[in-house]
Motif scaffolding. Structure first.
Motif, PDB file in Angstrom:
ATOM      1  N   UNK A 252      -8.461  -9.093 -13.051  1.00 21.31           N
ATOM      2  CA  UNK A 252      -8.550  -7.692 -12.633  1.00 21.31           C
ATOM      3  C   UNK A 252      -8.642  -7.644 -11.120  1.00 21.31           C
ATOM      4  N   UNK A 253      -7.796  -6.832 -10.523  1.00 26.78           N
ATOM      5  CA  UNK A 253      -7.795  -6.666  -9.070  1.00 26.78           C
ATOM      6  C   UNK A 253      -8.408  -5.315  -8.717  1.00 26.78           C
ATOM      7  N   UNK A 254      -9.272  -5.309  -7.701  1.00 23.53           N
ATOM      8  CA  UNK A 254      -9.792  -4.054  -7.142  1.00 23.53           C
ATOM      9  C   UNK A 254      -8.858  -3.670  -6.004  1.00 23.53           C
ATOM     10  N   UNK A 255      -8.216  -2.529  -6.159  1.00 25.69           N
ATOM     11  CA  UNK A 255      -7.106  -2.163  -5.277  1.00 25.69           C
ATOM     12  C   UNK A 255      -7.428  -0.900  -4.474  1.00 25.69           C
ATOM     13  N   UNK A 256      -7.202  -0.973  -3.155  1.00 25.30           N
ATOM     14  CA  UNK A 256      -7.290   0.210  -2.292  1.00 25.30           C
ATOM     15  C   UNK A 256      -5.877   0.588  -1.873  1.00 25.30           C
TER      16      UNK A 256
ATOM     17  N   UNK B  91      -2.367  11.180  -8.614  1.00 26.19           N
ATOM     18  CA  UNK B  91      -1.184  11.981  -8.305  1.00 26.19           C
ATOM     19  C   UNK B  91      -0.632  11.645  -6.923  1.00 26.19           C
ATOM     20  N   UNK B  92       0.503  12.242  -6.620  1.00 24.15           N
ATOM     21  CA  UNK B  92       1.114  12.119  -5.298  1.00 24.15           C
ATOM     22  C   UNK B  92       0.116  12.486  -4.206  1.00 24.15           C
ATOM     23  N   UNK B  93      -0.007  11.610  -3.199  1.00 24.16           N
ATOM     24  CA  UNK B  93      -0.873  11.892  -2.059  1.00 24.16           C
ATOM     25  C   UNK B  93      -2.332  11.519  -2.238  1.00 24.16           C
ATOM     26  N   UNK B  94      -2.736  11.172  -3.466  1.00 19.84           N
ATOM     27  CA  UNK B  94      -4.140  10.828  -3.741  1.00 19.84           C
ATOM     28  C   UNK B  94      -4.358   9.345  -3.429  1.00 19.84           C
ATOM     29  N   UNK B  95      -5.511   9.035  -2.859  1.00 16.37           N
ATOM     30  CA  UNK B  95      -5.831   7.681  -2.406  1.00 16.37           C
ATOM     31  C   UNK B  95      -6.757   6.954  -3.393  1.00 16.37           C
ATOM     32  N   UNK B  96      -6.979   5.673  -3.132  1.00 12.14           N
ATOM     33  CA  UNK B  96      -7.942   4.913  -3.946  1.00 12.14           C
ATOM     34  C   UNK B  96      -8.660   3.892  -3.077  1.00 12.14           C
ATOM     35  N   UNK B  97      -9.932   3.683  -3.373  1.00  9.11           N
ATOM     36  CA  UNK B  97     -10.716   2.614  -2.771  1.00  9.11           C
ATOM     37  C   UNK B  97     -11.045   1.572  -3.833  1.00  9.11           C
ATOM     38  N   UNK B  98     -11.163   2.012  -5.085  1.00 11.11           N
ATOM     39  CA  UNK B  98     -11.577   1.091  -6.144  1.00 11.11           C
ATOM     40  C   UNK B  98     -10.786   1.220  -7.430  1.00 11.11           C
TER      41      UNK B  98
ATOM     42  N   UNK C 189       2.389 -10.125   0.369  1.00 12.60           N
ATOM     43  CA  UNK C 189       3.685  -9.511   0.026  1.00 12.60           C
ATOM     44  C   UNK C 189       3.612  -8.006  -0.255  1.00 12.60           C
ATOM     45  N   UNK C 190       2.412  -7.473  -0.471  1.00 12.08           N
ATOM     46  CA  UNK C 190       2.278  -6.039  -0.709  1.00 12.08           C
ATOM     47  C   UNK C 190       2.563  -5.251   0.572  1.00 12.08           C
ATOM     48  N   UNK C 191       3.040  -4.003   0.448  1.00  7.94           N
ATOM     49  CA  UNK C 191       3.224  -3.172   1.645  1.00  7.94           C
ATOM     50  C   UNK C 191       1.883  -2.852   2.289  1.00  7.94           C
ATOM     51  N   UNK C 192       1.927  -2.370   3.529  1.00  7.25           N
ATOM     52  CA  UNK C 192       0.702  -2.167   4.319  1.00  7.25           C
ATOM     53  C   UNK C 192      -0.197  -1.062   3.774  1.00  7.25           C
ATOM     54  N   UNK C 193       0.316  -0.207   2.880  1.00 10.45           N
ATOM     55  CA  UNK C 193      -0.531   0.874   2.355  1.00 10.45           C
ATOM     56  C   UNK C 193      -1.192   0.531   1.023  1.00 10.45           C
ATOM     57  N   UNK C 194      -1.141  -0.754   0.635  1.00 17.57           N
ATOM     58  CA  UNK C 194      -1.899  -1.246  -0.532  1.00 17.57           C
ATOM     59  C   UNK C 194      -2.631  -2.526  -0.117  1.00 17.57           C
ATOM     60  N   UNK C 195      -3.896  -2.640  -0.500  1.00 15.92           N
ATOM     61  CA  UNK C 195      -4.652  -3.857  -0.191  1.00 15.92           C
ATOM     62  C   UNK C 195      -5.516  -4.253  -1.385  1.00 15.92           C
ATOM     63  N   UNK C 196      -5.470  -5.532  -1.729  1.00 17.71           N
ATOM     64  CA  UNK C 196      -6.300  -6.069  -2.817  1.00 17.71           C
ATOM     65  C   UNK C 196      -7.644  -6.474  -2.238  1.00 17.71           C
TER      66      UNK C 196
END
Length: 248
Positions: free
Chosen positions: A8-12, A55-62, A86-93
């Motif tokens: 399981x990855x915690x993704x922002x 939804x579109x435009x909504x963010x995540x920290x966890x 390899x992920x784009x700059x707007x996603x971080x594990x």
């Protein structure tokens, strides 16, 4: 033949440039980019499972995303580092950990927590335009807290869902906190087991109506009892919402 490990990855992620979370063939989505990264690393298609859709435009920290690891030799650190390379700059594990083989981020979640940020200032901060809801009017935080009490507990949230969400409209809100931060932002923190489509944004839109004095706090009870979406105001915009964390 050895069984594949489930992790399981915690993704922002910054949701600004995504057409929501769920994978769609013709649009850029969080799940789509996540699975593209997995394919680059493991040279095969790997299916992922999320704890909730945004939804579109909504963010995540966890946000939590689970998947089976095809390469048993890769360590947890290797997986995290490879993904972030390899992920784009707007996603971080933020974290990767091993979980039981039958783990489901969606069905095993005991609580989901959302944060919503409002900036009630006369002039916008253009550098936060995709991060908060700029609202150029004063808000009475005490009235908003009074109104929020009507959301607590188990209710039929038909008035606070958007579109054709056919799931059971009865949901439980465990806690709502409304806090004025030192930088002038207002944070609305909503905790519950699960939510209907746009439910949090619809609740925030209603709390803001109360905060401006347009409605009294008791109006929220009336809207809940009406079980009619047309009785509630428009959704708060997506850019102020963050999928903050999931508890299992």
């Amino acid at each position: 033949m050895s069984k594949k490990r489930m992790v399981a990855a915690t993704v922002a992620y910054d949701g600004t440039e995504f057409f929501g979370f769920q994978g769609q063939p013709k649009f850029r989505t969080v799940q789509g980019e996540f699975e593209l990264a997995l394919q680059k690393i493991f040279k095969q298609k790997v299916i992922s499972f999320g704890a909730g859709r945004t939804d579109t435009g909504v963010h995540a920290w966890g946000q939590i995303m689970a998947f089976k690891v095809p390469n048993e030799k890769m360590s947890i650190k290797n997986i995290k580092d490879a993904m972030n390379s390899v992920l784009p700059k707007d996603i971080y594990i933020r974290e990767v950990k091993e979980v039981p083989e039958n783990f489901s981020p969606r069905f095993h979640a005991k609580k989901r927590i959302y944060h919503y940020f409002i900036m009630p200032k006369r002039d916008p901060n253009i550098f936060l335009r995709n991060r908060v809801w700029w609202f150029p009017y004063d808000l009475d935080i005490h009235k908003m807290r009074e109104g929020a009490k009507y959301f607590i507990g188990e209710h039929d949230f038909t008035s606070f869902k958007t579109g054709n969400d056919e799931r059971n409209p009865v949901r439980t809100i465990e806690k709502i906190r409304i806090i004025k931060l030192n930088n002038g932002l207002i944070l609305i923190r909503v905790e519950g087991i699960s939510f209907l489509r746009r439910m949090v944004r619809n609740m925030v839109g209603t709390l803001v109506k109360v905060g401006t004095g347009t409605w009294e706090p008791e109006k929220i009870k009336e809207i809940l009892e009406a079980k009619d979406r047309s009785q509630a105001p428009a959704s708060a915009p997506g850019e102020g919402l963050y999928f903050y964390s999931v508890l299992f």
